[in-house]
Enzyme design. Structure first.
Site, PDB file in Angstrom:
ATOM      1  N   HIS A   4       0.850  -1.195   0.000  1.00 43.82           N
ATOM      2  CA  HIS A   4       0.000   0.000   0.000  1.00 43.82           C
ATOM      3  C   HIS A   4       0.880   1.237   0.000  1.00 43.82           C
ATOM      4  CE1 HIS A   4      -2.987   2.963   1.395  1.00 43.82           C
ATOM      5  NE2 HIS A   4      -3.891   2.141   0.888  1.00 43.82           N
ATOM      6  N   GLU A   8      -7.725  -4.765  -0.345  1.00 47.47           N
ATOM      7  CA  GLU A   8      -8.272  -5.482  -1.492  1.00 47.47           C
ATOM      8  C   GLU A   8      -8.288  -6.999  -1.296  1.00 47.47           C
ATOM      9  OE1 GLU A   8      -5.988  -4.372  -4.864  1.00 47.47           O
ATOM     10  OE2 GLU A   8      -6.345  -2.239  -4.611  1.00 47.47           O
TER      11      GLU A   8
END
Length: 517
Positions: free
Chosen positions: A399, A452
């Site tokens: 991320h 996700e």
């Protein structure tokens, strides 16, 4: 940042020191007592490693017995260090290159004298005189990384800590204990609602989710287009709906009308999406039910059937976790558009356009595609070794902001496992295997599962099709976008940055004889 500012002036000193023989549970208690996030591991006066609270948490969540495992088994060995007399800008370069959270600082003899945390650098990172990435001194870092562009009271993301909040409340705790409407109200109105306030808000949201007159016919045409991509269709539908509603420029309305526009648009977005999706698939669009609320109606409008309470709570937690996430690209886009005085619909349309980019909106479906490609537990390690060895990106890992566990992923893992099913168990095995292989093949590079990875499992389990994963994300994020529009409009200044010109020197004379043709 002046060269006179050195690591010694920012680091935590003296350092918290632990022996490698200490058990994990002892190390955890010691770090907590000392109120630090990491400690240097020293044996016989020599630095042999570094251990952080996150290392401890990850080992425990991975099934390690904290009473029987030693620090030596989970610490980062032979850690990268920085000299205590080094310029802070040099330390910042190390953090950016390796994406560490903590680095031991040493003296000229190599003795540990302190621990430098990324948190120590954040307050000074934006005033670097000489950029470590080679950009001119007067230019912001690429991607505006680390640059503070505005003040906000909506929420914040602390990537180095693995924490984010909405108006001061831990977002994960809100997802655990609150309804979508309660958190929506918190973002839009600024405080958690009373029972009467949330009941009134439910009623307003229910009325607002109905399609405006004349919009259905336009949605029918969008759904019938030869090429139908749900997120792109939603972008068009939002623009049309805002026009039909006659939303006025934020420059010309007061705060009350701006909040009303925010509620109206955030409520109707799922209805727009589901109406078009149903029409595209030859199904009669379902009608929302007042008693279901946002999350329940989301699933009802999608599947045509009333969801179970278990399904509602599962998707509700996901929707709450993705309402807002700091000054991400789409939120910033919405603020830039609002800064021109434009209307709520224009800002939301632009935000959806930004979210459509694969580098921002992501793709929970791609994480599921990876699970499909692996196929079975016995093939996981070989597949992951090949992907990592070839330098290919693992879907659902890493991320831009989080340099430790993504707190959204941690809760969604719980949700996925509570829902049950083979896919959730398989995903957990793939995650554990991937992290182990990454630790072996990419030592020192910390990658963690992001939102996700388990989001796809949760959405798939409750019946959301893969091509609707990112649009589902867009629906919840509309709450954050619209709240950001309200805040920007209330304290507005046109966002108009400058650029560093790098073309030919000016002014340039026209070629001799050059003329109009």
């Amino acid at each position: 940042m002046s060269d006179a500012l050195v690591v010694r002036s920012l680091m935590h000193s003296p350092p918290v020191v632990l022996p490698s023989s200490m058990t994990v549970v002892e190390a955890s208690r010691y770090l907590a007592e000392q109120k630090v996030g990491a400690g240097a591991v020293v044996d016989n006066g020599e630095l042999v490693g570094i251990i952080s609270e996150r290392d401890v948490l990850r080992s425990v969540s991975g099934g390690v017995d904290p009473k029987g495992v030693r620090v030596a088994d989970i610490m980062t060995r032979s850690p990268v260090t920085v000299r205590e007399d080094a310029p802070v800008k040099d330390a910042l370069a190390v953090f950016r290159e390796h994406r560490f959270r903590h680095i031991p600082a040493v003296d000229a003899a190599g003795k540990v004298t302190g621990i430098l945390s990324m948190r120590h650098l954040v307050p000074v990172a934006n005033i670097v005189d000489v950029k470590v990435d080679g950009t001119p001194p007067e230019m912001a870092p690429p991607g505006l990384e680390g640059v503070k562009v505005a003040e906000t009271s909506i929420g914040d993301v602390r990537g180095e800590e693995g924490f984010f909040h909405y108006r001061g409340y831990n977002a994960v705790e809100l997802a655990r204990h609150c309804s979508f409407e309660q958190v929506w109200y918190l973002l839009l109105e600024g405080h958690l609602p009373s029972d009467d306030e949330v009941a009134a808000f439910h009623a307003k949201a229910d009325a607002a989710r109905r399609l405006p007159e004349g919009v259905a016919e336009i949605l029918d045409r969008i759904a019938a287009l030869p090429r139908f991509v749900p997120l792109e269709a939603l972008r068009s539908a939002v623009s049309v709906t805002a026009s039909v509603l006659g939303l006025r420029p934020t420059l010309d309305i007061d705060a009350e009308e701006c909040r009303a526009d925010a509620l109206r648009m955030a409520a109707v977005v799922p209805t727009l999406l589901m109406y078009m999706y149903s029409r595209r698939n030859g199904v009669e669009p379902a009608e929302p039910e007042a008693d279901l609320g946002y999350a329940g109606n989301y699933l009802k409008l999608l599947t045509g059937k009333r969801p179970t309470e278990r399904e509602i709570r599962a998707i509700e937690k996901y929707l709450i976790l993705t309402m807002d996430h700091g000054f991400n690209s789409s939120t910033f886009t919405a603020r830039v558009i609002t800064s021109t005085g434009s209307d709520m619909g224009s800002a939301l349309t632009g935000a959806i356009g930004a979210l459509a980019g694969p580098l921002h909106g992501g793709a929970p479906s791609r994480a599921l595609d990876m699970l499909d490609a692996i196929g079975s537990i016995d093939k996981a390690e070989a597949y992951l070794r090949e992907e990592i060895g070839a330098g290919r990106r693992l879907m659902g890992f890493g991320h831009r902001v989080y340099k430790t566990d993504d707190p959204r992923s941690l809760l969604l893992r719980e949700v996925a496992l509570e829902l049950g099913g083979e896919q959730a168990q398989f995903a957990e095995h793939v995650e554990t295997t991937a992290l182990a292989v990454l630790n072996e093949l990419k030592p020192g590079r910390k990658l963690y599962t992001n939102v996700e990875f388990y989001a796809g499992v949760v959405m798939n389990t409750v019946g959301i099709p893969r091509d609707m994963f990112t649009p589902t994300f867009a629906c919840s994020r509309t709450v954050g976008w619209s709240t950001a529009v309200v805040e920007q409009a209330a304290h507005n200044r046109l966002i108009r940055p400058s650029a560093v010109y790098v073309g030919p020197s000016a002014p340039r004379p026209l070629p001799e004889g050059y003329r109009y043709r």
